[in-house]
Structure formats: structure tokens, C-alpha cells
Design a protein around this motif. Structure first.
Motif, short mmCIF file in Angstrom:
data_model
loop_
_atom_site.label_atom_id
_atom_site.label_comp_id
_atom_site.label_asym_id
_atom_site.label_seq_id
_atom_site.Cartn_x
_atom_site.Cartn_y
_atom_site.Cartn_z
N HIS A 219 1.07 -25.19 -0.46
CA HIS A 219 -0.13 -24.72 -1.38
C HIS A 219 0.07 -22.76 -0.31
O HIS A 219 -0.09 -22.50 -1.07
N ASP A 220 0.23 -22.61 0.61
CA ASP A 220 -0.23 -21.16 0.82
C ASP A 220 1.58 -20.53 0.77
O ASP A 220 1.60 -19.17 -0.27
N THR A 221 2.99 -21.29 0.18
CA THR A 221 3.92 -21.02 -0.94
C THR A 221 3.73 -20.07 -2.15
O THR A 221 4.32 -19.75 -2.27
N ASN A 222 3.23 -21.75 -2.13
CA ASN A 222 2.91 -21.18 -4.29
C ASN A 222 2.05 -20.35 -4.09
O ASN A 222 2.38 -19.47 -5.14
N ARG A 223 0.80 -19.97 -2.99
CA ARG A 223 -0.08 -18.86 -3.64
C ARG A 223 0.53 -17.23 -3.68
O ARG A 223 0.54 -16.53 -4.02
N THR A 224 2.11 -17.11 -2.33
CA THR A 224 2.72 -16.33 -2.00
C THR A 224 3.87 -16.15 -3.26
O THR A 224 4.30 -14.89 -3.18
N ILE A 225 4.08 -16.95 -3.74
CA ILE A 225 5.76 -16.97 -5.25
C ILE A 225 4.45 -16.19 -5.86
O ILE A 225 4.98 -15.35 -6.66
N GLY B 119 1.21 -0.60 -0.22
CA GLY B 119 -0.04 -0.18 -0.55
C GLY B 119 1.20 1.62 -0.01
O GLY B 119 0.48 2.40 -0.44
N GLN B 120 1.82 0.81 0.28
CA GLN B 120 3.25 2.05 0.50
C GLN B 120 3.99 2.39 -0.98
O GLN B 120 4.79 3.12 -0.81
N GLN B 121 3.61 0.71 -1.65
CA GLN B 121 4.37 1.54 -2.79
C GLN B 121 5.51 1.74 -2.21
O GLN B 121 6.45 2.96 -3.08
N PRO B 122 6.51 0.98 -1.97
CA PRO B 122 7.56 1.46 -1.22
C PRO B 122 8.67 1.17 -2.66
O PRO B 122 8.25 0.47 -3.83
N LYS B 123 9.56 1.96 -3.00
CA LYS B 123 10.77 1.95 -3.88
C LYS B 123 12.01 0.72 -3.47
O LYS B 123 11.85 0.22 -5.47
N LEU B 124 11.58 0.13 -2.16
CA LEU B 124 12.23 -0.64 -2.19
C LEU B 124 11.55 -1.56 -1.29
O LEU B 124 10.93 -1.48 -0.41
N PHE B 125 11.77 -2.75 -1.46
CA PHE B 125 10.52 -4.10 -0.27
C PHE B 125 12.06 -4.81 -0.17
O PHE B 125 11.70 -5.28 -0.59
N LEU B 126 11.56 -5.00 1.21
CA LEU B 126 12.82 -6.13 1.81
C LEU B 126 11.98 -6.92 2.33
O LEU B 126 10.90 -6.82 3.30
N LEU B 127 12.32 -8.39 1.68
CA LEU B 127 11.04 -9.34 2.64
C LEU B 127 12.43 -10.09 3.16
O LEU B 127 13.08 -10.67 2.94
N ASP B 128 11.86 -10.47 4.34
CA ASP B 128 12.80 -11.72 5.37
C ASP B 128 12.00 -13.14 5.50
O ASP B 128 10.69 -13.29 6.32
N GLU B 129 12.50 -14.04 4.69
CA GLU B 129 11.21 -15.09 4.64
C GLU B 129 10.87 -15.05 4.80
O GLU B 129 9.11 -15.55 5.48
N PRO B 130 10.21 -14.75 3.62
CA PRO B 130 8.21 -14.59 3.46
C PRO B 130 6.99 -15.92 2.82
O PRO B 130 6.07 -15.85 3.55
N THR B 131 8.28 -16.57 2.91
CA THR B 131 7.55 -17.62 3.64
C THR B 131 7.53 -18.84 4.30
O THR B 131 7.66 -20.24 4.26
N ALA B 132 8.18 -18.52 5.30
CA ALA B 132 8.62 -19.26 6.60
C ALA B 132 7.24 -19.54 7.51
O ALA B 132 6.53 -19.16 7.51
N GLY B 133 7.59 -20.54 7.55
CA GLY B 133 6.57 -21.53 8.13
C GLY B 133 5.26 -21.35 7.77
O GLY B 133 4.25 -21.94 8.00
N MET B 134 5.25 -21.78 6.33
CA MET B 134 3.97 -21.75 5.56
C MET B 134 3.72 -22.92 4.81
O MET B 134 4.67 -23.48 4.63
N SER B 135 2.65 -23.78 4.47
CA SER B 135 1.75 -24.82 3.81
C SER B 135 2.78 -24.81 2.16
O SER B 135 2.83 -23.84 1.63
#
Lengths: 253, 392
Positions: A184-190, A166-182
Motif C-alpha cells: 500500500h505504501d509502495t503504491n502511494r510512493t509511486i 523542498g529544495q527543488q533539486p535539478k537532480l534527485f537521487l533516490l536509493d531504494e525509496p520503497t525498501a521495507g514498505m508495504s
């Protein structure tokens, strides 16, 4: 404007006697996805903390485009266009999903501080519609009135993504965005991250899951014991013997 | 009252209208409870203002201040000085009381808000106790020490003299352009101010600013990474709630133009914490209910004495009536704080969301019985959400 959106130069970070980062040089081109991988304790999260201003580097500097980030407060760095998703989702558990997404939208519009305490939230149609749109984007619109704290971990993660987007960042940092996900959820996130990629947002992503890294990243840096030991395209990194030795332990990916 | 919905201003106006009717008809419907006398009703209003102001800080940001009585005291002293120097009119007294408390809050907040959690509470407590001790010692020329600051026939009252109002014989009383600050007219002055204060408070709750304060309470860390500097937000909330306390303090001086240092003591700070928690922290109307209930029972229970109790238990045989009366006597009169303590314990243990949580639970019980619909998954999550919303 330099051609790199993120420019980390000669960064060291010491904690007492421990050297967590040494001589880190990292350049990320605008509009690309740059992955940072490495074994546990390699200094990946420390590096992110240095970029967002949570930690001050012992030496070196960080630039966002032409602006110096080193020495600034996290909220100032965020206002310059750096958003971050945490390893464990940092959301507002006592607010509804919609309100969670509205808060960063206000930050984008109003800056660091604004005292609009007699204005009605109800009248902020634009911000609400924007927030609803974001929730729809991550597939959470039907839960918009639920408390964020009552959602599943995967949903919290997607909510956090929506808040940052929502902030439309110029730089988006993601720290293990799929950690602990199933899976199915991992694929949705990808899928979600791929869609965002098409919007030309630059991303730096820390990830353990090689499936995620190789399906998203344009370039990969490998961090081991606080130093970058190798950088290149996914192909190059995959075939680099040093990487196999340091990180993959001979495992085929 | 769930905080997760964004309420339309129209609903809020209806809410305000109902509240106004309820408050303004208090002299009628409090009759059967024996609480319809102006003194007590004024206390309801004044402590209501104090509590809703406190709720802006504690309820919205989660910062537990243990020194709000200091602002109450500053408001009272300022109001009495305004009566002495300027005019017996309540308007300058209230304005000065509120503004000076705000400035005072700015100074205390500037230091205290450098810390959060328990350290913040301790800092505010320390400041309040310091103010209390100063009022007793060094500041005696301003506060008149133990005797308390009082009006005198010989006070200058510059504005009153200029407009030709001269006190004759007896001490003048605080008034609003001739309308007396005590009695029923005094109650209506306080009620009007309470309603205005409540309206502003409601607007703060419903504003983006209020949302951001709640976000700070919920996760201050995320707030920083969301591009907000939390300090100025906390500072604003602290000053606003200090000003509410100042207004309440100056109104206390209106009802009784005598300001003493005990008004600043930590027990007074503790009382507003108690009121807010009892009513329901972070709920809109909870602090008002809390203020009403505590002040009501304080009045009723503390009025009982041994004779009244013996009378009440006269239906028992003599050998039983005396012991029963003496045991019950521990909980009333001077010892009514014991009752308060017990009630408070029960509330915190069984209804951590205060009376408002109790009301939410009751209404849910009733509506569920009415509908008796099959329990779906969506229903369950909704329930979970409401419970947690009630705990906010």
C-alpha cells in the motif's frame, strides 16, 4: 548547457584491492527518470555515493550540466542542485515534521552558512508556508507537530522526500525509496513520484522492486559487478538476455 | 518545554517578563530559604550565565565540551587586568573579558571542532588543562601563578586617573559608574546582565540558526546532504558559548577581584556539565535551575560542620547521636560533593532529561487527572512525542 543533466564519465572506484565500480558511463537527460538496477553488491549505492560527493572516484569525473561535481563536498554538491534520499531515511528525529522540512528550505534560501541568530523562526512565514505545503503534498500535514523520530518508516521516507523536494533539486537521487514498505505504501510512493515526474524533475532511482522500476523509469541501466552491462528503455532491458542472465536469473518480470 | 512547537515572540516576551520578575524579586522570596544574601545570589546569576552559554553548545549542537572553564578563567584574568590597567569600572572589564574569551574560543574551536563526539570532548579537556598549567607556570607574569592575580594600590588604572578618580587608603572596588559591584547593587548588576544574556539566548533558541544547530545535533549526516556546511555553525555556537563563559568569568572578578588558575581546572569544567545535565540539557530554563540548585546546596551543605550536626541530632540519645552525626557528616561540609554525586546519579538514572523532565512529567500527571479524557490514538502519539521531546 549540454543536453544531459547528469554526465558520469569513465568512473572507477577501488576500495583497496576491490574494484567496486569500473568504467562507469552514465548519461541522464533532463526531465527523465533513470533507474539503476542490479543484484546486491553490484555497486549501485557506491555510484550514488560518488555522485553526491561522499566518495571520491579513483578515476573519471561527474558533471551536473556543465559543472564538475568531482572533488566537491556533499553540501556544495547539494547547493548546486543535487538532493538525495537514503536507503534508510536520514531525517532529524528530534525535530518536528514541520521543522524537518524547514531546515532544507533554509538551505535553499541561505546557502552554505548564514548567521541569522537573532531572527525569529516565527517570523519566517514564507518558509513555514512552503514547508506546510510540502507536507501536505506527501500527506503528512496533520502530523506536522509530531516528532519525526516517532513516525513509521513509511512516513519517515515520505518526510525525507518532502525535505528533498523542498529544495527543488535539478537532480534527485533516490536509493531504494520503497525498501521495507508495504504494498500500500509502495503504491502511494509511486503515485507521489509520478506526480513529481510531471514537474520535470530529473530523477535517478535505485530500486529492487521491478514493479516500481517499470512503472516509473524512462531508461534503465543494469549494473553487475561494478560495470554497466546494459542500458535502454524498460522494454529493451526486459528482453535483453544478458540482463536475464546476470540479474533476473531467468525470472519473468 | 517541548521543542517541537514554533513559539510566537509574544509568548516569549511574556516568558521574559515573568523571568525578570522572578529574578529581580529573588532577595525577597529567597529569604525563607536562607539564600537571600547578595554573594550567593550573585553566584546564581553568574553560574546561570555560564550554564546557559554552555547550553547553546551542548544543548543545541550536542557537542560536549569539557574545557569551558578555560574561558571562565580567561574572562576573570582579563577583567582583573582591565581593573588594574584601565579602570575599576565593570564595563570595560566585561567587554574585554567577553571578547578575549571569544577569541580564545575561536582558536580552541578551530582545532577541537575538527573532531566530534568523545574526541571533541578530549580535545577541549586537553586545551583547558593546558591553559590551567600554563597559568601556573610559563604565564606567571600575566597570571601571577599560585598567588593569583590581585589588585594593588599602585596599579596604573589609566582611565580612572584621567577622570580624576583616585583610590584613597584602601583598595578600590569594582563599580559601575560608582555603583558598587558587591552587595545588593552588585546582585542587580549581575541580574541585569543575566537577563540580557538570557534574552539573547532565547532569541538564539527561537531563530533559524538555533533550529539548524538542533538539526546538527539530531543528524549531522543529513545536514551535510542538505547543503549546510556544519563547521561554521558549530564554530559560531562554540564561540558564542565561550563568550558567555568569558562574561561569567569577568563577573566573578567583579564580585571578587582576584583571579586564580584553579578557576580553569577540569573540575570547574565538569561543574558546568553537571549543572546543565541536572537542570535539563537543551531545555531553555533548565541550566538556570541547575545553576541555582547546585550553588544553593553547595552553600548550605558545605556550611555544616560536626558541631552543627551534633546539635541537630541532640534529640537522640548520646550513644546514637555521635555515630549518626559522623555518618551524616560524610555527606556535608567538605564532603558535600558526595551528596552531589549521589543526586547526580539519581537524576541521570531516573530523570535523564534533568529537573525539567521531572517538571514536565509532574505537569502531565496533573493535567491528565484534570481532564481524564478517553485515551485516543492521537493522544498516545502525542505522549510519546512529549517523552522524547523531554529527553532532548
Amino acid at each position: 548547457m549540454s543536453e544531459y543533466i547528469l554526465d558520469v564519465t569513465d568512473v572507477d572506484k577501488n576500495f583497496g584491492g576491490l574494484q567496486a565500480l569500473s568504467d562507469i558511463n552514465l548519461r541522464v537527460k533532463e526531465g527523465t527518470v533513470h533507474a539503476i538496477i542490479g543484484p546486491n553488491g553490484a555497486g549501485k549505492s557506491t555510484l550514488l555515493n560518488v555522485i553526491v560527493g561522499r566518495l571520491a572516484p579513483s578515476r573519471g569525473r561527474v558533471l551536473l550540466g556543465d559543472q564538475v561535481l568531482t572533488g566537491k563536498e556533499p553540501h556544495e554538491i547539494n547547493q548546486l542542485g543535487v538532493a538525495r534520499v537514503f536507503q534508510t531515511p536520514e531525517i532529524f528525529p528530534e525535530l518536528s515534521l514541520l521543522q524537518n522540512v524547514m531546515v532544507p528550505a533554509f538551505a535553499k534560501r541561505e546557502g552554505i552558512f548564514k548567521m541569522n541568530f537573532l531572527k525569529s523562526l516565527f517570523a519566517e512565514k514564507e518558509v513555514r508556508e512552503h514547508a506546510e505545503h510540502l507536507l501536505e503534498d506527501v500527506g503528512l500535514l496533520q502530523h506536522q507537530d509530531h516528532l519525526a523520530g516517532s513516525m513509521s518508516r513509511g512516513d519517515k521516507r515520505r518526510l525525507e522526500l518532502a525535505m528533498c523536494l523542498g529544495q527543488q533539486p535539478k537532480l534527485f537521487l533516490l536509493d531504494e525509496p520503497t525498501a521495507g514498505m508495504s504494498r500500500h505504501d509502495t503504491n502511494r510512493t509511486i503515485d507521489l513520484l509520478k506526480r513529481i515526474k510531471e514537474r520535470g524533475m530529473t530523477k535517478v532511482i535505485i530500486e529492487h522492486d521491478m514493479h516500481v522500476v517499470f512503472s516509473l523509469a524512462d531508461r534503465i541501466s543494469v549494473l553487475a559487478q561494478g560495470a554497466i552491462i546494459c542500458e535502454g528503455t524498460p522494454e529493451e532491458v526486459r528482453n535483453d538476455p544478458r540482463v536475464k542472465e546476470a540479474y533476473l536469473g531467468g525470472e519473468t518480470v | 518545554m517541548s521543542n517541537t512547537k514554533i513559539v510566537s515572540p509574544k509568548k516569549d516576551m511574556i516568558f521574559m517578563a515573568i523571568l525578570s520578575v522572578v529574578v529581580l524579586t529573588m532577595p525577597i522570596w529567597l529569604q525563607p530559604f536562607g539564600a537571600a544574601y547578595p554573594d550567593l545570589m550573585q553566584k546564581f546569576m553568574i553560574f546561570g550565565i555560564f550554564a546557559i552559554g554552555y547550553n547553546i553548545l551542548f544543548g543545541l549542537t550536542g557537542y560536549l565540551s569539557f574545557g569551558h572553564a578555560a574561558f571562565l578563567g580567561v574572562g576573570s584574568y582579563t577583567a582583573v587586568w582591565s581593573f588594574k590597567l584601565l579602570s575599576m569600572n565593570v564595563i570595560p572589564a566585561m567587554i574585554f573579558g567577553t571578547v578575549l574569551s571569544g577569541l580564545f574560543a575561536l582558536a580552541i574551536g578551530f582545532v577541537s571542532l575538527r573532531r566530534s563526539g568523545i574526541y571533541f570532548s578530549i580535545l577541549t579537556l586537553a586545551f583547558a588543562q593546558m591553559s590551567y598549567n600554563l597559568a601556573y607556570s610559563v604565564l606567571t607574569p600575566i597570571t601571577n601563578g599560585e598567588t593569583g592575580l590581585q589588585l594593588a594600590q599602585s596599579d596604573p588604572r589609566i582611565l580612572d586617573h584621567m577622570s580624576g578618580i583616585v583610590a584613597d587608603g584602601s583598595l578600590p572596588t569594582p563599580n559601575l559608574f560608582g555603583i558598587e559591584g558587591i552587595g545588593y547593587s552588585g546582585f542587580y548588576i549581575c541580574a541585569a546582565l543575566m537577563l540580557i544574556s538570557f534574552f539573547i539566548y532565547l532569541r538564539i533558541f527561537r531563530s533559524p540558526f538555533g533550529l539548524k544547530l538542533r538539526a546538527i545535533k539530531s543528524n549531522q549526516n543529513r545536514m551535510g546532504y542538505t547543503g549546510f556546511s556544519t563547521r561554521p555553525y558549530l564554530m559560531t555556537a562554540f564561540v558564542i558559548s565561550g563568550m558567555y563563559a568569558g562574561l561569567a568569568g569577568s563577573l566573578l572578578a567583579v564580585t571578587d577581584p582576584l583571579a586564580g588558575a584553579e578557576r580553569m581546572q577540569w573540575t570547574a569544567s565538569g561543574e558546568v556539565v553537571l549543572i546543565t545535565i541536572l537542570g535539563g540539557v537543551g531545555t531553555l530554563i533548565g541550566p538556570l535551575l541547575g545553576a541555582g540548585i547546585i550553588k544553593y546546596f553547595e552553600n548550605i551543605f558545605s556550611a555544616f560542620n560536626d558541631d552543627v550536626l551534633l546539635n541537630a541530632f541532640s534529640f537522640l540519645p548520646d550513644w546514637l547521636a555521635h555515630p549518626v552525626a559522623s555518618v551524616v557528616g560524610l555527606f556535608v561540609g567538605e564532603g558535600w560533593h558526595l551528596t552531589l554525586g549521589l543526586v547526580f546519579m539519581l537524576i541521570v538514572i531516573f530523570l535523564p532529561g534533568g529537573i525539567m523532565e521531572g517538571i514536565t512529567r509532574l505537569t502531565r500527571l496533573v493535567t491528565k487527572r484534570d481532564k481524564a479524557e478517553p485515551k485516543s490514538e492521537a493522544h498516545e502519539t502525542k505522549e510519546k512525542e512529549q517523552t522524547s521531546a523531554g529527553e532532548v
